[in-house]
Design a protein around this motif. Structure first.
Motif, short mmCIF file in Angstrom:
data_model
loop_
_atom_site.label_atom_id
_atom_site.label_comp_id
_atom_site.label_asym_id
_atom_site.label_seq_id
_atom_site.Cartn_x
_atom_site.Cartn_y
_atom_site.Cartn_z
N LEU A 38 4.85 12.34 -7.39
CA LEU A 38 5.52 12.34 -6.09
C LEU A 38 5.13 11.10 -5.30
CD1 LEU A 38 5.73 15.42 -6.88
CD2 LEU A 38 5.68 15.88 -4.41
N GLU A 52 7.35 12.08 -0.30
CA GLU A 52 7.64 13.41 -0.87
C GLU A 52 6.44 14.34 -0.70
OE1 GLU A 52 10.76 12.14 -4.43
OE2 GLU A 52 8.60 11.95 -4.72
N ARG A 90 6.49 15.67 2.82
CA ARG A 90 7.54 16.69 2.99
C ARG A 90 7.11 18.00 2.35
NH1 ARG A 90 12.92 17.04 -0.38
NH2 ARG A 90 13.89 18.83 0.62
N ALA A 91 6.50 17.91 1.17
CA ALA A 91 6.08 19.12 0.47
C ALA A 91 5.05 19.90 1.27
CB ALA A 91 5.53 18.77 -0.91
N PHE A 143 10.87 23.51 2.54
CA PHE A 143 10.82 22.75 1.29
C PHE A 143 10.91 23.67 0.08
CE2 PHE A 143 8.18 21.07 -2.18
CZ PHE A 143 8.92 19.93 -2.49
N GLU A 200 13.51 22.27 -6.74
CA GLU A 200 14.43 21.12 -6.77
C GLU A 200 13.67 19.83 -7.04
OE1 GLU A 200 16.63 21.01 -3.19
OE2 GLU A 200 17.66 22.93 -3.53
N LEU A 201 12.53 19.67 -6.38
CA LEU A 201 11.75 18.45 -6.57
C LEU A 201 11.18 18.39 -7.98
CD1 LEU A 201 10.64 15.87 -5.42
CD2 LEU A 201 8.71 17.16 -4.48
N ASP A 260 13.80 17.28 -10.34
CA ASP A 260 14.01 15.84 -10.21
C ASP A 260 12.89 15.06 -10.88
OD1 ASP A 260 15.45 13.52 -9.02
OD2 ASP A 260 13.58 13.30 -7.89
#
Length: 334
Positions: free
Chosen positions: A58, A62, A65-66, A72, A76-77, A80
């Motif tokens: 990450l 990111e 944000r996490a 969150f 999804e992350l 990705d």
């Protein structure tokens, strides 16, 4: 706990801790009387959380944000990250393969390295013309990247480029045959076909041995290509497959020619004729197959073939009888 102690315990440098603070990722909750940063136990846990998330790939954005976004969704992350990791692995694998091929070519200097890199790039071009020129020019290089040529030959769909690659491999010396033989084990029929087509054009003894093994291959296409090539090389082991090809009308003219070439030796001629006669008598009742087998006897010299033709001249199948009579007439005129 002061920043220096945090750095020693966490393994994160003081400079990076200050960077985290500037980004708002982690802020020391206190200050000493002297104004120094003081990290609490909760601050240190957050630092370890940051490092754990960074280890997954990450970015710092990111990570923030996490840790801070209540909405969150990690799934999804993670998906990705999986996609990005696969792309990175593919890219790194491609680079590793390219480096290995360059090393295998044993370049004498950077000029050789640049030439090989250029050749590899050309072989991977979307332009068929560029790939064909690369294949033809590879034979002029001091060292051939054989692995790259084999991979290109096994994946090439353009017939002109494929022919150029097979020719380049035939000029490449040792090593190519064994690599092509690995292609015979591919689960993809088209790859197996390209592998045996390329192996057929390899002139070395190793290729002949591999083609002999290919006579037992489960893929009938591989067996047939191997048999035709071995017939031209004088390998009698190919005879049963060649006769089957005549019966099944699978490149039957080429198969008959290969049988004729093998029959140049008198002992072989009688054995081949005997097999053809046996097939005529017991192997098939299909009229068209019997006619092709009779035609195949035309190029087989010796008394066994002549006696078989004399018998076939009285065959109930008028076409077989006429064919045998015609062949006997030609043989008598010689």
């Amino acid at each position: 706990m002061l920043i220096g102690e945090v750095a020693r315990r966490s393994g994160v440098s003081a400079r990076m801790l200050r960077h985290y603070e500037s980004l708002g990722l982690v802020r020391p909750t206190g200050r000493t009387d002297a104004g120094y940063r003081a990290y609490s136990g909760e601050d240190i846990r957050r630092i370890f959380h940051i490092e754990s998330l960074r280890s997954l790939g990450l970015s710092l954005r990111e990570v923030g944000r996490a840790l801070d976004d209540p909405g969150f969704r990690p799934s999804e992350l993670v998906d990705d990250l999986v996609h990005r990791t696969r792309e990175r692995i593919a890219s790194e694998t491609e680079l590793l393969t390219r480096l290995r091929r360059i090393g295998a070519a044993e370049p004498a200097g950077w000029e050789d390295v640049l030439q090989i890199v250029g050749l590899l790039q050309a072989l991977g071009s979307k332009s068929a013309g560029t790939r064909q020129r690369a294949a033809l020019s590879s034979a002029e290089e001091a060292a051939w990247p054989v692995e790259a040529l084999v991979e290109a030959a096994l994946s090439e769909t353009d017939p002109n480029v494929a022919g150029a690659l097979r020719w380049a491999l035939a000029q490449s010396g040792e090593g190519g045959s064994a690599l092509l033989a690995e292609g015979l084990g591919s689960p993809v029929a088209a790859v197996r076909k390209r592998a045996v087509q390329s192996l057929v054009e390899m002139p070395d003894g190793e290729a002949t041995a591999l083609l002999r093994d290919a006579l037992a291959h489960p893929d009938i296409v591989v067996r047939r290509y191997a048999a035709l090539a071995l017939g031209a090389r004088g390998v009698a082991d190919a005879v049963p497959t060649l006769i089957d090809m005549v019966v099944e009308e699978a490149n039957d003219v080429d198969a008959a020619d290969a049988l004729g070439a093998l029959a140049s030796d008198p002992a072989s001629a009688d054995r081949i004729a005997a097999r053809l006669v046996d097939c005529l008598a017991h192997g098939t009742a299909e009229p068209s197959a019997r006619r092709r087998l009779t035609q195949a006897l035309a190029d087989i010299p010796g008394p066994t073939a002549s006696r078989a033709l004399a018998d076939l001249a009285q065959d109930e199948d008028r076409v077989v009888a006429l064919t045998a009579t015609y062949i006997l007439g030609i043989r008598d005129a010689r």
